[in-house]
Enzyme design. Structure first.
Site, mmCIF file in Angstrom:
data_model
loop_
_atom_site.group_PDB
_atom_site.id
_atom_site.type_symbol
_atom_site.label_atom_id
_atom_site.label_comp_id
_atom_site.label_asym_id
_atom_site.label_seq_id
_atom_site.Cartn_x
_atom_site.Cartn_y
_atom_site.Cartn_z
ATOM 1 N N THR A 291 24.521 21.442 -20.584
ATOM 2 C CA THR A 291 25.350 22.146 -19.595
ATOM 3 C C THR A 291 26.699 21.471 -19.384
ATOM 4 O O THR A 291 27.610 22.062 -18.805
ATOM 5 C CB THR A 291 24.632 22.178 -18.235
ATOM 6 O OG1 THR A 291 24.507 20.826 -17.772
ATOM 7 C CG2 THR A 291 23.250 22.798 -18.337
ATOM 8 N N ASP B 67 32.085 8.727 -28.092
ATOM 9 C CA ASP B 67 31.333 8.498 -26.856
ATOM 10 C C ASP B 67 31.598 7.075 -26.374
ATOM 11 O O ASP B 67 31.154 6.103 -26.983
ATOM 12 C CB ASP B 67 29.834 8.706 -27.120
ATOM 13 C CG ASP B 67 29.034 8.649 -25.837
ATOM 14 O OD1 ASP B 67 29.137 7.624 -25.122
ATOM 15 O OD2 ASP B 67 28.321 9.619 -25.533
ATOM 16 N N ASP C 27 28.508 4.764 -25.656
ATOM 17 C CA ASP C 27 27.844 4.326 -26.893
ATOM 18 C C ASP C 27 28.680 3.271 -27.625
ATOM 19 O O ASP C 27 28.146 2.326 -28.201
ATOM 20 C CB ASP C 27 27.596 5.517 -27.826
ATOM 21 C CG ASP C 27 26.410 6.356 -27.374
ATOM 22 O OD1 ASP C 27 25.567 5.834 -26.620
ATOM 23 O OD2 ASP C 27 26.335 7.534 -27.776
ATOM 24 N N ARG D 298 26.465 13.059 -18.254
ATOM 25 C CA ARG D 298 26.700 14.485 -18.525
ATOM 26 C C ARG D 298 25.497 15.045 -19.229
ATOM 27 O O ARG D 298 25.106 14.546 -20.275
ATOM 28 C CB ARG D 298 27.906 14.647 -19.460
ATOM 29 C CG ARG D 298 29.192 14.631 -18.795
ATOM 30 C CD ARG D 298 30.297 15.216 -19.634
ATOM 31 N NE ARG D 298 30.197 15.077 -21.074
ATOM 32 C CZ ARG D 298 31.078 15.589 -21.909
ATOM 33 N NH1 ARG D 298 32.095 16.282 -21.452
ATOM 34 N NH2 ARG D 298 30.961 15.436 -23.202
HETATM 35 C C1 PRP Z 1 31.124 10.004 -20.324
HETATM 36 C C2 PRP Z 1 32.330 9.323 -19.719
HETATM 37 C C3 PRP Z 1 32.522 10.058 -18.425
HETATM 38 C C4 PRP Z 1 32.108 11.460 -18.803
HETATM 39 C C5 PRP Z 1 33.336 12.286 -18.986
HETATM 40 O O1 PRP Z 1 29.964 9.553 -19.748
HETATM 41 O O2 PRP Z 1 32.153 7.927 -19.560
HETATM 42 O O3 PRP Z 1 31.736 9.559 -17.357
HETATM 43 O O4 PRP Z 1 31.378 11.379 -20.035
HETATM 44 O O5 PRP Z 1 33.008 13.607 -19.231
HETATM 45 P P1 PRP Z 1 33.345 14.764 -18.187
HETATM 46 O O6 PRP Z 1 34.757 14.551 -17.742
HETATM 47 O O7 PRP Z 1 33.174 16.002 -19.014
HETATM 48 O O8 PRP Z 1 32.372 14.698 -17.052
HETATM 49 P P2 PRP Z 1 28.517 10.018 -20.281
HETATM 50 O O9 PRP Z 1 28.061 11.229 -19.546
HETATM 51 O O10 PRP Z 1 28.544 10.101 -21.766
HETATM 52 O O11 PRP Z 1 27.583 8.847 -19.770
HETATM 53 P P3 PRP Z 1 27.532 7.313 -20.230
HETATM 54 O O12 PRP Z 1 28.780 6.632 -19.697
HETATM 55 O O13 PRP Z 1 26.307 6.819 -19.568
HETATM 56 O O14 PRP Z 1 27.468 7.259 -21.725
HETATM 57 N N1 URA Z 2 32.595 11.419 -22.814
HETATM 58 C C1 URA Z 2 32.913 10.537 -23.793
HETATM 59 O O1 URA Z 2 32.424 9.390 -23.800
HETATM 60 N N2 URA Z 2 33.796 10.936 -24.738
HETATM 61 C C2 URA Z 2 34.355 12.143 -24.728
HETATM 62 O O2 URA Z 2 35.166 12.438 -25.623
HETATM 63 C C3 URA Z 2 34.001 13.047 -23.716
HETATM 64 C C4 URA Z 2 33.129 12.658 -22.761
#
Ligand code: PRP
Ligand code: URA
Length: 209
Positions: A108, A200, A203, A104
Site C-alpha cells: 500500500t 533502499d 537496507d 512503509r
Molecule cells: C524508507 C525511508 C523513509 C520512507 C520514505 O523507510 O527511510 O522512512 O521509506 O518513504 P515515504 O516517503 O514513501 O513514506 P522504510 O519504510 O523502507 O523503512 P526502513 O527505514 O525501516 O527500511
Molecule cells: N525509501 C527508500 O529507502 N528509498 C526510496 O527510494 C524510497 C523510499
C-alpha cells in the site's frame, strides 16, 4: 507554507554521488550519510538565536556571541533515520534524541507505526526530524503528525534525497514545517522508490539486502 532548502554545497554533492553508487559498501554508506547529515545541520541551524556574551581572551575582553540556550531534539524515523543521528549530534551534542518507528507497507506504501519514544520535555524543544528519504511523504507526514501531538516549539524535516511528490505532500500536510534536503530527484517509480535515488536507504545502511 514552509520553506524548502536544497543544501547543495559541493562537499554534500560529492558525498551524495558516492552513496548513490550501487557499489558503495554499507560501511562507507553509513559513514558518508552521517557526514552529509553533519554538513546539512549547518544549514538547518542557521536561524538559531544568539546572545551577546563577554569572553576574556589571553589578550583582552571580546564582545562575542553564544547560542541563546535554545533546546533541540533530533528525532530519527527508524530505521534509516538512525544513520543521520550521530552526524547531527556531532554538531549539537546537547540535543536530546527521540525515536519514531515506521515502515512503509510494500503493497500500500502506507506508513505503519511500531514505536514512539520522545523526550519528556519536548514541549520546550525545537525538533529536527531526520530520515534519508522523502519519497511519497507518507512516513514523514505521519511521524510529524505524531510529534505535533506533544506540542514541540517548532519542527524541521531534514532528508538527503527528496522526490518532488514527497515535498509537495509534506508541504501540503504540514505547511509550518521547513524542509531541508541535499537533492530533489526526478520522480518516484511504480514501487514508490525515488528515481534515480539511492535505493533502499535502510537496507544500504544496515546491509540487510
Ligand atoms: C524508507 C525511508 C523513509 C520512507 C520514505 O523507510 O527511510 O522512512 O521509506 O518513504 P515515504 O516517503 O514513501 O513514506 P522504510 O519504510 O523502507 O523503512 P526502513 O527505514 O525501516 O527500511
Ligand atoms: N525509501 C527508500 O529507502 N528509498 C526510496 O527510494 C524510497 C523510499
Amino acid at each position: 507554507m514552509g520553506k524548502v532548502m536544497i543544501t547543495d554545497h559541493p562537499l554534500i554533492q560529492h558525498k551524495l554521488s558516492i552513496i548513490r553508487d550501487k557499489d558503495t559498501s554499507s560501511k562507507d554508506f553509513r559513514t558518508i550519510i552521517g557526514e552529509i547529515a553533519m554538513l546539512m545541520t549547518y544549514e538547518a541551524t542557521r536561524d538559531l538565536p544568539l546572545a551577546e556574551v563577554k569572553v576574556e581572551t589571553p589578550v583582552a575582553v571580546a564582545s562575542t556571541k553564544k547560542l541563546a540556550g535554545k533546546k533541540l531534539a533530533i528525532i530519527p524515523i527508524l530505521r534509516a533515520g538512525l544513520g543521520m543521528v550521530d552526524g547531527v549530534l556531532n554538531m549539537i551534542p546537547s540535543a536530546r534524541v527521540g525515536h519514531i518507528g515506521l515502515y512503509r507497507d510494500p503493497e500500500t506504501l502506507q506508513p505503519v507505526e511500531y514505536y514512539c519514544k520522545l523526550p519528556a520535555d519536548i514541549g520546550e524543544r525545537e525538533v529536527i526530524v531526520v530520515d534519508p528519504m522523502l519519497a511519497t511523504g507518507g512516513s514523514a507526514i505521519d511521524a510529524i503528525t505524531q510529534i505535533k501531538k506533544r506540542n514541540p516549539k517548532n519542527i524541521k524535516f531534514m532528508c538527503t534525497i527528496a522526490a518532488p511528490e514527497g515535498i509537495e505532500a509534506l508541504s501540503k500536510a504540514h505547511p509550518d514545517v521547513d524542509i531541508y534536503c541535499a537533492a530533489c530527484d526526478e520522480k518516484l517509480n511504480d514501487h514508490g522508490y525515488i528515481v534515480p535515488g539511492l535505493g533502499d536507504a535502510g537496507d544500504r545502511i544496515f546491509g540487510t539486502k
